[in-house]
Design a protein around this motif. Sequence first.
Motif, mmCIF file in Angstrom:
data_model
loop_
_atom_site.group_PDB
_atom_site.id
_atom_site.type_symbol
_atom_site.label_atom_id
_atom_site.label_comp_id
_atom_site.label_asym_id
_atom_site.label_seq_id
_atom_site.Cartn_x
_atom_site.Cartn_y
_atom_site.Cartn_z
ATOM 1 N N TYR A 97 0.832 -1.203 0.000
ATOM 2 C CA TYR A 97 0.000 0.000 0.000
ATOM 3 C C TYR A 97 0.870 1.258 0.000
ATOM 4 O O TYR A 97 0.603 2.213 -0.734
ATOM 5 N N ARG A 98 1.922 1.242 0.815
ATOM 6 C CA ARG A 98 2.803 2.405 0.884
ATOM 7 C C ARG A 98 3.518 2.646 -0.445
ATOM 8 O O ARG A 98 3.661 3.789 -0.894
ATOM 9 N N GLU A 99 3.970 1.572 -1.080
ATOM 10 C CA GLU A 99 4.642 1.722 -2.371
ATOM 11 C C GLU A 99 3.679 2.262 -3.427
ATOM 12 O O GLU A 99 4.039 3.129 -4.233
ATOM 13 N N ALA A 100 2.448 1.736 -3.420
ATOM 14 C CA ALA A 100 1.453 2.234 -4.375
ATOM 15 C C ALA A 100 1.143 3.701 -4.116
ATOM 16 O O ALA A 100 0.976 4.495 -5.050
ATOM 17 N N ARG A 103 3.935 5.793 -5.475
ATOM 18 C CA ARG A 103 3.855 5.907 -6.936
ATOM 19 C C ARG A 103 2.772 6.895 -7.352
ATOM 20 O O ARG A 103 2.965 7.686 -8.289
ATOM 21 N N ARG A 104 1.625 6.837 -6.669
ATOM 22 C CA ARG A 104 0.552 7.780 -6.997
ATOM 23 C C ARG A 104 0.985 9.219 -6.732
ATOM 24 O O ARG A 104 0.731 10.120 -7.540
ATOM 25 N N GLN A 105 1.648 9.429 -5.606
ATOM 26 C CA GLN A 105 2.094 10.782 -5.283
ATOM 27 C C GLN A 105 3.146 11.274 -6.268
ATOM 28 O O GLN A 105 3.138 12.439 -6.671
ATOM 29 N N LYS A 106 4.055 10.367 -6.659
ATOM 30 C CA LYS A 106 5.077 10.757 -7.630
ATOM 31 C C LYS A 106 4.439 11.102 -8.972
ATOM 32 O O LYS A 106 4.811 12.087 -9.627
ATOM 33 N N ASP A 110 4.641 14.629 -10.809
ATOM 34 C CA ASP A 110 5.142 14.743 -12.182
ATOM 35 C C ASP A 110 4.134 15.465 -13.067
ATOM 36 O O ASP A 110 4.514 16.288 -13.906
ATOM 37 N N ARG A 111 2.848 15.131 -12.881
ATOM 38 C CA ARG A 111 1.822 15.825 -13.671
ATOM 39 C C ARG A 111 1.800 17.306 -13.337
ATOM 40 O O ARG A 111 1.721 18.154 -14.228
ATOM 41 N N ARG A 112 1.866 17.615 -12.039
ATOM 42 C CA ARG A 112 1.869 19.017 -11.640
ATOM 43 C C ARG A 112 3.096 19.736 -12.178
ATOM 44 O O ARG A 112 3.016 20.879 -12.632
ATOM 45 N N ARG A 113 4.248 19.044 -12.139
ATOM 46 C CA ARG A 113 5.474 19.654 -12.644
ATOM 47 C C ARG A 113 5.350 19.924 -14.141
ATOM 48 O O ARG A 113 5.784 20.966 -14.630
ATOM 49 N N GLY A 114 4.740 18.974 -14.859
ATOM 50 C CA GLY A 114 4.541 19.182 -16.292
ATOM 51 C C GLY A 114 3.624 20.353 -16.568
ATOM 52 O O GLY A 114 3.864 21.155 -17.472
ATOM 53 N N ILE A 115 2.560 20.480 -15.766
ATOM 54 C CA ILE A 115 1.632 21.599 -15.938
ATOM 55 C C ILE A 115 2.334 22.916 -15.641
ATOM 56 O O ILE A 115 2.195 23.903 -16.366
#
Length: 233
Positions: A97-100, A103-106, A110-115
């Motif tokens: 669960y923590r790894e998932a 990954r979701r947070q990363k 990444d999406r926010r950084r791209g925006i």
Amino acid sequence: MVDARLPSEWLGSIRIDNLSDRAFRVLAGALMWCNGQGTDGIVPLRYTKYLHPDGDDAAAFEELEQAGLWRRDDEGFTLVGWSENLRQSTAEEVQRYREASRRRQKAYRDRRRGIEVAETSEISRASSVSGDVTHNASRDVTADVGSGSLGSAATGKSAYVRRDVTHNADSPFCREHPTGTSEPCGACARARTAFTARQNTIPGLGWDCAVDGHKLVVDGTCAVCDYRPAPAA
């Protein structure tokens, strides 16, 4: 942070209801401690003192053992049926669960950084366009002041440009009509405007038609202001 669960089926369960308050509190403490430490229900003897505010409670430990909720071994106690009966998450499940979650947070970052990169690029492009427009507009306006329909076809300069007004407006008439004309003449009109402007830029030569009267020329118009004679009836 991992949360311990109190299964809903415990409400009204005979086995749970028969526990004393102290034993139930020890059970709840054991669930929380094991979840926090990731031991899958194992409580070493040296840590049983954390399961109740008053420390070790041998009677409560015995009560839980008789109820079949945990068993004693050489190392301490083990809660029975950690994932099946007690409905708790295993350490492996928590890790997945923590790894998932990471990954979701990363992916979100990444999406926010791209925006943000796209927005920054858009702002930069907009600023560049704005700068070019301002620079070019200022340059063009400065260069083209006075040019246009009133300017000379050969030079593209206007009688309204200060340089021409100051140096080239010595007469209220054009070169074709040095003494004036009764015919409409656009060149004479521009010359009068330039001549008036020149007078107003030379100290002591200003002329106020309201005080001094009009300076009439051959065609009856004023060489200083916009006065024009009324057409004959």
